[in-house]
Each structure stands twice: as structure tokens, then as C-alpha cells.
Design an enzyme around this catalytic site. Structure first.
Site, PDB file in Angstrom:
ATOM      1  N   TRP A 102       0.821  -1.216   0.000  1.00 57.20           N
ATOM      2  CA  TRP A 102       0.000   0.000   0.000  1.00 57.20           C
ATOM      3  C   TRP A 102       0.847   1.255   0.000  1.00 57.20           C
ATOM      4  CZ3 TRP A 102      -4.269  -0.483  -2.219  1.00 57.20           C
ATOM      5  CH2 TRP A 102      -5.069  -1.608  -2.030  1.00 57.20           C
ATOM      6  N   ASP A 172      -1.565   6.807   6.013  1.00 61.80           N
ATOM      7  CA  ASP A 172      -2.662   5.955   5.551  1.00 61.80           C
ATOM      8  C   ASP A 172      -2.935   4.968   6.673  1.00 61.80           C
ATOM      9  OD1 ASP A 172      -4.323   4.078   4.409  1.00 61.80           O
ATOM     10  OD2 ASP A 172      -2.980   3.581   2.742  1.00 61.80           O
ATOM     11  N   LYS A 196     -12.300  -1.487   6.204  1.00 66.64           N
ATOM     12  CA  LYS A 196     -11.465  -2.453   6.910  1.00 66.64           C
ATOM     13  C   LYS A 196     -11.913  -2.553   8.364  1.00 66.64           C
ATOM     14  CE  LYS A 196      -9.065  -2.766   3.143  1.00 66.64           C
ATOM     15  NZ  LYS A 196      -7.936  -1.917   2.773  1.00 66.64           N
TER      16      LYS A 196
HETATM   17  C1  LIG Z   1      -7.406  -1.361   1.433  1.00 64.70           C
HETATM   18  C2  LIG Z   1      -6.324  -0.367   1.577  1.00 64.70           C
HETATM   19  C3  LIG Z   1      -6.180   0.683   0.662  1.00 64.70           C
HETATM   20  C4  LIG Z   1      -7.061   0.853  -0.551  1.00 64.70           C
HETATM   21  O1  LIG Z   1      -8.312   1.224  -0.169  1.00 64.70           O
HETATM   22  P1  LIG Z   1      -9.495   1.520  -1.240  1.00 64.70           P
HETATM   23  O2  LIG Z   1     -10.551   2.060  -0.349  1.00 64.70           O
HETATM   24  O3  LIG Z   1      -9.834   0.217  -1.885  1.00 64.70           O
HETATM   25  O4  LIG Z   1      -8.977   2.499  -2.218  1.00 64.70           O
HETATM   26  C5  LIG Z   1      -5.166   1.596   0.885  1.00 64.70           C
HETATM   27  N1  LIG Z   1      -4.340   1.491   1.942  1.00 64.70           N
HETATM   28  C6  LIG Z   1      -4.445   0.485   2.836  1.00 64.70           C
HETATM   29  C7  LIG Z   1      -3.491   0.428   3.994  1.00 64.70           C
HETATM   30  C8  LIG Z   1      -5.442  -0.468   2.686  1.00 64.70           C
HETATM   31  O5  LIG Z   1      -5.561  -1.459   3.575  1.00 64.70           O
END
Ligand SMILES: *Cc1c(COP(=O)(O)O)cnc(C)c1O
Length: 361
Positions: A102, A172, A196
Site C-alpha cells: 500500500w 494511511d 477495513k
Molecule cells: C485497502 C487499503 C487501501 C485501498 O483502499 P481503497 O478504499 O480500496 O482504495 C489503501 N491502503 C491500505 C493500507 C489499505 O488497507
């Protein structure tokens, strides 16, 4: 309905009481004779949900007026672009710390927008850890430093934040926001896709410090400016009303659990239950992450070969434990054990793992 344990990485398990309440309220929201799905986002009902969700999030994060909470769309992936578009002007450079798939995605997107540096990377050792402070070489003039608090695919998590001096720290936190208490004031901006750990897909949470927001570029389409959404309290255009409603219920559930300290304690116990089986398996289960950098949210491991991994997933599924296959890019097994997963689910998986090893080891 037979009980299943949902170990999916995202969209992921939601607290059962939250789903029950959403079901109860679906056809007739607060005696209005219609569903929240059918109401105007300018209605007092939705205005109250929007305000309550932002207030709850601020309360859980321990911040006040100095931060804005935004409910946006486009997922964390949109944030990979929106962040540099707003905060990486021509002539400036941003630092990225690469700790997994990511972080790489965030970095690649920033490259398309402006000048970036890799301040540290653990790619060479297969993304099994986050870098030590000594291995992070920061540009003191960087527009910001970007980290990924929990690498959902590799199962690697920051357990102590890097010291970045006066450079704004951006994270993030898609897969671990509100899984533990947070020193929010260390961060200029945090973003997270809700699906998540915080709600359904469709809404992305951004928490941004007002002083940082003042630096954002004004030369962007209106929807791509954080300032637009801050000024309009996430009501500039039609927000994902049902997703925000669900996030608000999940936030209330977190408060009912005793808040983030209580949530963290439960999460630590759950993760320890699974890591213990891995560590005591004599090498049958091989954890991906360096033990010091293991994620409390995504437990990643391998078996002696892929045939056994396939059998493991198939047998677990037959016993009601679903979503255990690792991400398609890395294979292996991944058990995602977000806030809504109970200790019972981790106990059931640990028992299955021990039994599977006895039969196949
Ligand atoms: C799932 C995830 C993403 C991507 O998320 P989307 O909502 O599908 O764009 C980005 N960063 C992390 C750490 C993730 O777990």
C-alpha cells in the site's frame, strides 16, 4: 443461519449489534416512515448523523476544533492522489516511507503528481518490518512525510511512530484506525477507507489539522480540494449517506466497548492467540512479519507448501472460517482480525490451526 467467522481483509466483518440496529432502523428511520437511504442529505436527520459521526471520531481521537473530520469518496486510493495534489506544489518534494504494497501504491501515485523521495524502504528484506529511526533519512524541507500505519497485505504495523521533526506527518491508516489509542496530534493528516475497520465500503475518512489545510493548493477542481469539504462539513455534494450512517453506528459501538484503550487490549489478546500458535509450531507455520513489527490486525503466515495452504483454506472454510487466503499478490494465509472480530473467532482459528498441524505436520 449457521455461525461463520469472517476473516476477510476488506470489506470486512462489522459488529453484529451494528448490523442488527441498521436492520431494525432500515425501513423506518426514527419514526419518519422512510429509510435513511431515501432521505435528503440536507434533512435534519442526516445532518445530525453527519455531525454526530464527526464528533464521535474527534472524541475517540482526542482532538478538537484544530482538526477537521471529512467523509469523502473514492477510497484510500483516491487519497493517494488527492494528498499530493493538495500538498505537493511545484518545487516542493515529499518523503515516502515504503513498508509494503500500500505504501508503494501511495508513492507511485505521488510520483505522477510531483517530486518525491523515498525516505526509507524495507523492500529489500521483503517488507517484513518498518524501518528503524536510524534508517529513515528525512528531507527537513519535505512538504510532508507519508507512512502506512498498517500494511494490510504484508501484515506489518508501526508500533512506535517515527520522529519527523517539524515535517508534517501523514498516514494511511486504512486498516488500523481506531484499533488502538492514537497520539493524533503527531499527525497533520490521516486517511482511511472505512471498509477495513470502521464501516462499509463507500466512505473514506480524512482527519486533517486546520493549520496544515491552510497550506493546500487552491488551484484544483473544487471536488479535489480538502478545503471544499472542510468548509462544507462533508456536505458540499451528496455524501455516501448510508456508509456514514453505518460508520456512526460503529463509532458508537467502539465507545460502548470502553473506547480505544479497551479495544486495543482486546486486539492484543486476539493477535497473541494466533501468533502463539505460529511461534509454537516448530516452523510448520512461518509468520511473514518480523515479530517486533507484527500487525495486530492482519496476521500473515505461510505453510510448508502451497498445496497445504490450499487445503488449509478449504478445510477452514468448510468449518465456517472464511476469508483466510492471503492477498493474491503474496499468497499464503492472512487472518484479518479487525475490531469487530471477537476472541471466540481467534480461539476457533487457533484450535483449527493446531489441529491442522497435527494432521498434516
Ligand atoms: C485497502 C487499503 C487501501 C485501498 O483502499 P481503497 O478504499 O480500496 O482504495 C489503501 N491502503 C491500505 C493500507 C489499505 O488497507
Amino acid at each position: 443461519m449457521s455461525a461463520i467467522y469472517n476473516f476477510n481483509a476488506g470489506p470486512a466483518i462489522l459488529p453484529a449489534p451494528v448490523l442488527d440496529r441498521a436492520q431494525r432502523e432500515l425501513r423506518d428511520y426514527q419514526g419518519r416512515g422512510m429509510s435513511i437511504l431515501e432521505m435528503s442529505h440536507r434533512s435534519p436527520e442526516y445532518e445530525a448523523i453527519n455531525a454526530e459521526a464527526a464528533e464521535r471520531l474527534k472524541r475517540l481521537l482526542g482532538v478538537g476544533e484544530e482538526y477537521h473530520v471529512l467523509f469523502l469518496q473514492g477510497g484510500a486510493s483516491m487519497q493517494f492522489a488527492m494528498l499530493p495534489l493538495n500538498f505537493l506544489p511545484p518545487g516542493a518534494s515529499a518523503d515516502y516511507v515504503l513498508t509494503g504494497a500500500w505504501a508503494e501504491k501511495a508513492y507511485e501515485e505521488a510520483l505522477r503528481v510531483g517530486q518525491t523521495r523515498v525516505a526509507a524502504s524495507t523492500a529489500e528484506t521483503g517488507y517484513r518490518s518498518v524501518p528503524s529511526q536510524a534508517d529513515v533519512t528525512l528531507d527537513p524541507r519535505a512538504a510532508y512525510v507519508h507512512i502506512t500505519s498498517n500494511e494490510t497485505i504484508q501484515g506489518v504495523q508501526w508500533h512506535a511512530w517515527p520522529d519527523v521533526g517539524d515535517v508534517p506527518l501523514v498516514a494511511d491508516m486504512s486498516s488500523d484506525l481506531l484499533s488502538r489509542p492514537l497520539e493524533t496530534h503527531r499527525f497533520a493528516l490521516i486517511y482511511a477507507g472505512a471498509q477495513k475497520n470502521l464501516g462499509p465500503a463507500g466512505v473514506t475518512i480524512v482527519v486533517v489539522r486546520d493549520a496544515f489545510l491552510q497550506r493546500a493548493s487552491a488551484h484544483l477542481p473544487v471536488m479535489l480540494r480538502y478545503a471544499t469539504h472542510a468548509k462544507n462539513r462533508s456536505l458540499y455534494n451528496t455524501p455516501p449517506v448510508f456508509a456514514v450512517y453505518m460508520v456512526n453506528l460503529v463509532l458508537a459501538w467502539i465507545e460502548e466497548q470502553g473506547g480505544l484503550a479497551a479495544i486495543e487490549e482486546r486486539n492484543r489478546r486476539k493477535a497473541a492467540t494466533l501468533y502463539r500458535v505460529i511461534d509454537e509450531s516448530g516452523g510448520f507455520y512461518r509468520g511473514h512479519a518480523d515479530p517486533k513489527h507484527r500487525s495486530l490486525m492482519n496476521v500473515t503466515f505461510r505453510l510448508p507448501d502451497e498445496t497445504l495452504e490450499k487445503r488449509f483454506v478449504a478445510e477452514a472454510t468448510a468449518q465456517g472460517m472464511v476469508g483466510l487466503a492471503g492477498h493474491r499478490s503474496v499468497g499464503g494465509i492472512r487472518a484479518s482480525i479487525y475490531n469487530a472480530m471477537g476472541q471466540d473467532g481467534c480461539d476457533a482459528l487457533a484450535t483449527f490451526m493446531t489441529d491442522f498441524m497435527r494432521r498434516n505436520g
